[in-house]
Write an enzyme that holds these catalytic residues in place. Structure first.
Site, PDB file in Angstrom:
ATOM      1  N   TRP A 248      48.077   4.678 -16.891  1.00  0.00           N
ATOM      2  CA  TRP A 248      47.536   3.338 -16.621  1.00  0.00           C
ATOM      3  C   TRP A 248      47.845   2.361 -17.729  1.00  0.00           C
ATOM      4  CZ3 TRP A 248      47.095   1.897 -11.984  1.00  0.00           C
ATOM      5  CH2 TRP A 248      46.829   2.852 -10.987  1.00  0.00           C
TER       6      TRP A 248
ATOM      7  N   ASP B 102      40.775  -2.053 -20.223  1.00  0.00           N
ATOM      8  CA  ASP B 102      40.737  -1.709 -18.796  1.00  0.00           C
ATOM      9  C   ASP B 102      39.724  -0.581 -18.642  1.00  0.00           C
ATOM     10  OD1 ASP B 102      40.993  -0.751 -16.267  1.00  0.00           O
ATOM     11  OD2 ASP B 102      43.104  -0.165 -16.453  1.00  0.00           O
TER      12      ASP B 102
ATOM     13  N   LYS C 265      35.352   2.821  -8.722  1.00  0.00           N
ATOM     14  CA  LYS C 265      35.036   4.099  -9.364  1.00  0.00           C
ATOM     15  C   LYS C 265      33.544   4.147  -9.702  1.00  0.00           C
ATOM     16  CE  LYS C 265      39.773   3.757 -10.565  1.00  0.00           C
ATOM     17  NZ  LYS C 265      40.365   4.871  -9.918  1.00  0.00           N
TER      18      LYS C 265
END
Lengths: 367, 367
Positions: free
Chosen positions: B109, B179, B203
């Site tokens: 990511w 993030d 999430k």
């Protein structure tokens, strides 16, 4: 929800968006909210990459293709960011080697699209409704097309102004781009006339948070390096709109709305119903001096009907009395004032009948 | 759903996202899906500008502020486009007059964020986990900070790699950007150490289609003219995240999740539960050579636990047997293979117990 009277409260929702969703769709969503497809889990909780959600995605795309008769050389994308996001995404995807694009100014939303596009290219306003106070648009012979525009952008239906194009403009070889947020699925259209159609979902498609983009194959590769990847049509098309995690629940609900539309006879049938609904409301407005709508009759929107009272002092009374009778969101947008009733697909004809009756009764009491 | 056995089917959902939502939240959403707040309409169908939705928005923001102890000089935004959208929005908002930003490469990511940022500025990779195979990160003394970076970006938790930072980096006067998609709300953190925190909702917050951004006041005005308006922090902050129509239903559900977290004792309590859950699963993995996880113990993610079987030929068997017992989404990301169990807040500790028992039983049968 202990009180059954609360559950059965009759309301008439004329919101401009987020707007009504068909009751049958909401009932199905409720029925399976905790157990989708016998999985023992909510559709919100499943992976977008699992076979169960991919089936939702594929079916919804096919149903939309069937409804709109979308040719095979068009991709259908399910993105995020709304029409306002597309105001940026369109120039970033379609600019290519060009320096400018042609825009048609039909009111509030067209102007918002123009303002955003100006960050990325030169905008030529080729037709301007401002000259007529946005009561109509110049006829197409008067449009001053540029010789080198990347595309022509227009707004088929102005949600705030209540102006709707009675025809699809002819732009020859220059791709035609349409912000169809507030009238997509309201009637059959010839998709092959467009380069790109985009629409925020929260009017005629489903809940807010989903954006549908229909883009012709040959336009996929013009994007600039400044286009964010999540809005890059080519990237998303190559990943079936799953380059990033999509709005899965909104997508699922949109799929249920598409199935509802098919069961109801598709867009030809919606066209007839929407025509009847609009005629009833405009008929009431035109039948008296107590109410008025100043859009040229050929350009009256079937989806969003703004109207004013002859005496603006009565506006507040109208809204209070309407609310008592269960009419929601009849207040006009703050940019124009007055009233507005949005008559999207999910607004039953009986609700329009109820509104017309209320307007007649209100005029009897206050006229 | 005529079959009660279907409704009561016990499943254990370990999806990496979209991920489980607390059962109580889904039950409340179902209860009021057709009649929100006695309005006779769904929360999906009401205007984002009406007082009823504004109350939802304000309460959810306040609850998030309470949960994370967000200082008053930070704005909280509820946007669209996910973390991948923010990969572009961060440089477009924070670049200002600078030419570069510092990025920490901790895995999949982080690399995706770097790739997207490179469209908009020069990226300096100041610390690289690649050297250790992403099993740990270089200690902070080894980080090669630039002298003129607009910000430092890192990924506190790598959802795919299963690496989580055990500390918050110190970046002095340079804004730290995180993030936090896959570990926000999993433990108390000191928000004042960050310039920007962003997170896709799917999430630990709620359903996909919502993105939370927490941004320090003084960073609001650095945006470039190339930043799409819907992602412009200053624009959205000035409009309470309603510059465009937000994902209202996802926002409402996030608000219910925040209230659920408060009822459960807030982030201090979640921290304890998440610690216990992670210890149980890592304990099982470490107790045998049959299973393994190769992340350095200090860097093991509490949210996403990838693991492999000593015999990869058994992977498929493991997944089939697990599915029979109701375990969903244990397959590892295709980039790394093997298995992965995501242990977000809404995953009950009892589900981790069930997974550990299954793993023990599987080893007895196949080990």
């Amino acid at each position: 929800m202990d009180n059954p009277e609360t559950i059965d409260k009759q309301v008439f929702n004329f919101s401009a968006g987020p707007a009504p969703i068909p009751r049958e769709v909401l009932e199905q969503a409720r029925e399976e909210l905790l157990d989708f497809n016998g999985m023992g889990t909510s559709v919100m909780e499943i992976s977008h990459r699992g076979k169960e959600f991919i089936k939702v995605a594929e079916e919804s795309e096919q149903d939309l293709r069937d409804l709109m008769n979308i040719p095979a050389n068009y991709k259908v994308l399910f993105l995020q960011g709304g029409a306002r996001g597309q105001f940026a995404a369109v120039p970033l995807n379609l600019k290519g080697s060009k320096k400018s694009a042609d825009y048609v100014n039909s009111g509030h939303w067209a102007q918002s699209a123009i303002k955003e596009a100006q960050r990325y290219l030169n905008v030529n306003i080729i037709a301007d409704g401002k000259l007529s106070g946005f009561r109509q648009m110049p006829s197409q012979e008067q449009w001053r097309f540029s010789s080198d525009a990347a595309y022509v952008h227009y707004t088929p239906n102005e949600t705030i102004g209540g102006l709707e194009f009675p025809y699809i403009p002819e732009t020859g070889d220059v791709p035609l781009v349409a912000d169809m947020s507030s009238n997509i699925l309201s009637r059959p259209i010839d998709v092959s006339k467009f380069g790109v159609i985009y629409a925020g979902a929260q009017k005629n498609i489903g809940p807010a948070g989903l954006t549908v983009v229909i883009v012709r194959d040959d336009l996929l590769e013009k994007h600039t390096s400044a286009c964010p990847a999540v809005w890059d049509y080519a990237t998303q098309a190559s990943k079936d709109s799953m380059y990033n995690t999509p709005s899965t629940f909104a997508w699922y609900l949109a799929g249920l709305v598409f199935k509802w539309l098919k069961r109801r006879g598709g867009l030809a049938e919606m066209d007839k119903i929407n025509e009847r609904k609009a005629r009833k409301l405009y008929g009431q407005i035109e039948s008296t001096r107590f109410y008025s709508n100043n859009i040229d009759p050929c350009w009256c929107s079937r989806m969003n009907v703004p109207f004013t009272l002859a005496d603006p002092e009565l506006d507040a009374v109208f809204l209070v009395e309407a609310a008592k009778e269960g009419f929601l969101y009849l207040k006009g947008h703050k940019a124009v004032g007055g009233m507005r009733a949005s008559l999207y697909n999910a607004v039953p004809e009986s609700h329009v009948d109820a509104l017309v009756s209320f307007m007649q009764e209100f005029e009897r009491r206050y006229g």
